[in-house]
Write a protein that holds these residues in place. Structure first.
Motif, short mmCIF file in Angstrom:
data_model
loop_
_atom_site.label_atom_id
_atom_site.label_comp_id
_atom_site.label_asym_id
_atom_site.label_seq_id
_atom_site.Cartn_x
_atom_site.Cartn_y
_atom_site.Cartn_z
N LEU A 16 0.87 -1.17 0.00
CA LEU A 16 0.00 0.00 0.00
C LEU A 16 0.91 1.22 0.00
CD1 LEU A 16 -2.76 1.54 0.63
CD2 LEU A 16 -2.14 1.26 3.02
N THR A 17 0.68 2.14 -0.91
CA THR A 17 1.43 3.38 -0.96
C THR A 17 0.44 4.53 -0.88
OG1 THR A 17 3.09 2.35 -2.36
CG2 THR A 17 3.12 4.74 -2.25
N ALA A 18 0.65 5.44 0.06
CA ALA A 18 -0.25 6.57 0.25
C ALA A 18 0.53 7.88 0.21
CB ALA A 18 -0.97 6.44 1.60
N ASP A 19 -0.09 8.87 -0.41
CA ASP A 19 0.49 10.22 -0.45
C ASP A 19 -0.66 11.21 -0.51
OD1 ASP A 19 2.44 12.17 -0.44
OD2 ASP A 19 2.97 11.92 -2.55
N VAL A 20 -0.48 12.36 0.11
CA VAL A 20 -1.49 13.41 0.07
C VAL A 20 -0.86 14.63 -0.59
CG1 VAL A 20 -3.00 14.91 1.42
CG2 VAL A 20 -2.65 12.55 2.14
N LYS A 21 -1.46 15.06 -1.69
CA LYS A 21 -0.97 16.23 -2.43
C LYS A 21 -2.16 17.06 -2.90
CE LYS A 21 3.31 14.29 -4.16
NZ LYS A 21 4.11 13.90 -5.31
N ASN A 22 -2.10 18.36 -2.64
CA ASN A 22 -3.11 19.30 -3.13
C ASN A 22 -4.54 18.87 -2.81
OD1 ASN A 22 -1.07 20.91 -4.33
ND2 ASN A 22 -1.07 19.55 -6.11
N GLY A 23 -4.76 18.38 -1.59
CA GLY A 23 -6.09 17.98 -1.17
C GLY A 23 -6.57 16.65 -1.72
N LEU A 24 -5.65 15.87 -2.28
CA LEU A 24 -6.01 14.56 -2.83
C LEU A 24 -5.17 13.46 -2.18
CD1 LEU A 24 -6.15 15.41 -6.64
CD2 LEU A 24 -8.09 15.11 -5.10
N LEU A 25 -5.82 12.39 -1.81
CA LEU A 25 -5.12 11.20 -1.33
C LEU A 25 -4.85 10.32 -2.54
CD1 LEU A 25 -4.14 9.10 0.74
CD2 LEU A 25 -6.53 8.38 0.97
N LEU A 26 -3.59 10.01 -2.76
CA LEU A 26 -3.19 9.15 -3.86
C LEU A 26 -2.84 7.78 -3.28
CD1 LEU A 26 -0.78 11.73 -5.51
CD2 LEU A 26 -3.20 11.37 -6.05
N LEU A 27 -3.60 6.77 -3.65
CA LEU A 27 -3.38 5.42 -3.14
C LEU A 27 -2.96 4.50 -4.27
CD1 LEU A 27 -6.42 4.46 -0.87
CD2 LEU A 27 -4.06 4.77 -0.18
N GLU A 28 -1.97 3.68 -4.01
CA GLU A 28 -1.61 2.62 -4.94
C GLU A 28 -1.54 1.32 -4.14
OE1 GLU A 28 1.20 2.83 -8.43
OE2 GLU A 28 2.34 1.54 -7.05
N VAL A 58 -9.54 14.73 -0.05
CA VAL A 58 -9.53 14.80 1.41
C VAL A 58 -9.60 16.26 1.82
CG1 VAL A 58 -8.32 12.63 1.84
CG2 VAL A 58 -7.00 14.68 1.49
N TYR A 59 -10.33 16.50 2.85
CA TYR A 59 -10.49 17.87 3.34
C TYR A 59 -9.95 17.92 4.75
CZ TYR A 59 -13.57 17.66 -0.62
OH TYR A 59 -14.06 17.47 -1.88
N SER A 60 -8.65 17.69 4.87
CA SER A 60 -8.02 17.65 6.19
C SER A 60 -7.48 19.04 6.53
CB SER A 60 -6.90 16.62 6.21
OG SER A 60 -5.94 16.92 5.23
N SER A 61 -7.28 19.21 7.81
CA SER A 61 -6.72 20.49 8.24
C SER A 61 -5.25 20.53 7.88
CB SER A 61 -6.89 20.64 9.75
OG SER A 61 -6.14 19.66 10.44
N PHE A 62 -4.77 21.68 7.51
CA PHE A 62 -3.38 21.83 7.12
C PHE A 62 -2.60 22.59 8.18
CE2 PHE A 62 -5.64 21.31 3.09
CZ PHE A 62 -4.94 20.24 2.57
#
Length: 131
Positions: A97-109, A124-128
């Motif tokens: 599982l590979t996860a990354d969060v960029k520009n309000g998007l969760l990228l999952l592989e 994703v609408y997480s707090s920054f």
């Protein structure tokens, strides 16, 4: 008797249709993968912060009350844990599982044990404000 013959004659093709999409070679089942992504998306919606964990090999979703839901690889599956406890299998035959969060998007592989790769992008609408 006629009802039994009718049921046995119609249930066979329906059962075959249901099982024909299953991955029997260690690959990811497409329906199971879709359900897993939906479960992850639901947790992300309820979280105040979503971030990669373990160098991107896991995903952590922190809720307002401080509860942390984590998705990680464990013995050829993706499991869900809450506050480091418990164990709920989410997806079988998963090797990574590979996860990354960029520009309000969760990228999952997600890669299967046979090398098949599936990708998903979840808003994703997480707090920054940081941790």
């Amino acid at each position: 008797m006629a009802v039994c013959l009718f049921l046995s004659g119609t249930l066979g093709p329906i059962l075959h249709l249901f099982l024909s999409n299953r991955a029997d070679n260690g690959g990811l089942d497409s329906r199971e993968h879709q359900i897993a992504v939906q479960q992850i998306m639901n947790e992300c919606k309820q979280a105040e912060a979503v971030k990669p964990a373990d160098g991107g090999r896991a995903l952590a979703c922190r809720k307002t009350g401080g509860e942390e839901v984590r998705f990680e690889i464990y013995h050829k599956m993706i499991r869900k844990r809450v506050n480091g406890k418990g164990h709920v299998p989410i997806l079988q035959n998963a090797a990574s599982l590979t996860a990354d969060v960029k520009n309000g998007l969760l990228l999952l592989e997600i890669s299967s044990v046979t090398g098949q790769k599936n990708q998903a992008v979840i808003p994703v609408y997480s707090s920054f404000k940081g941790d």
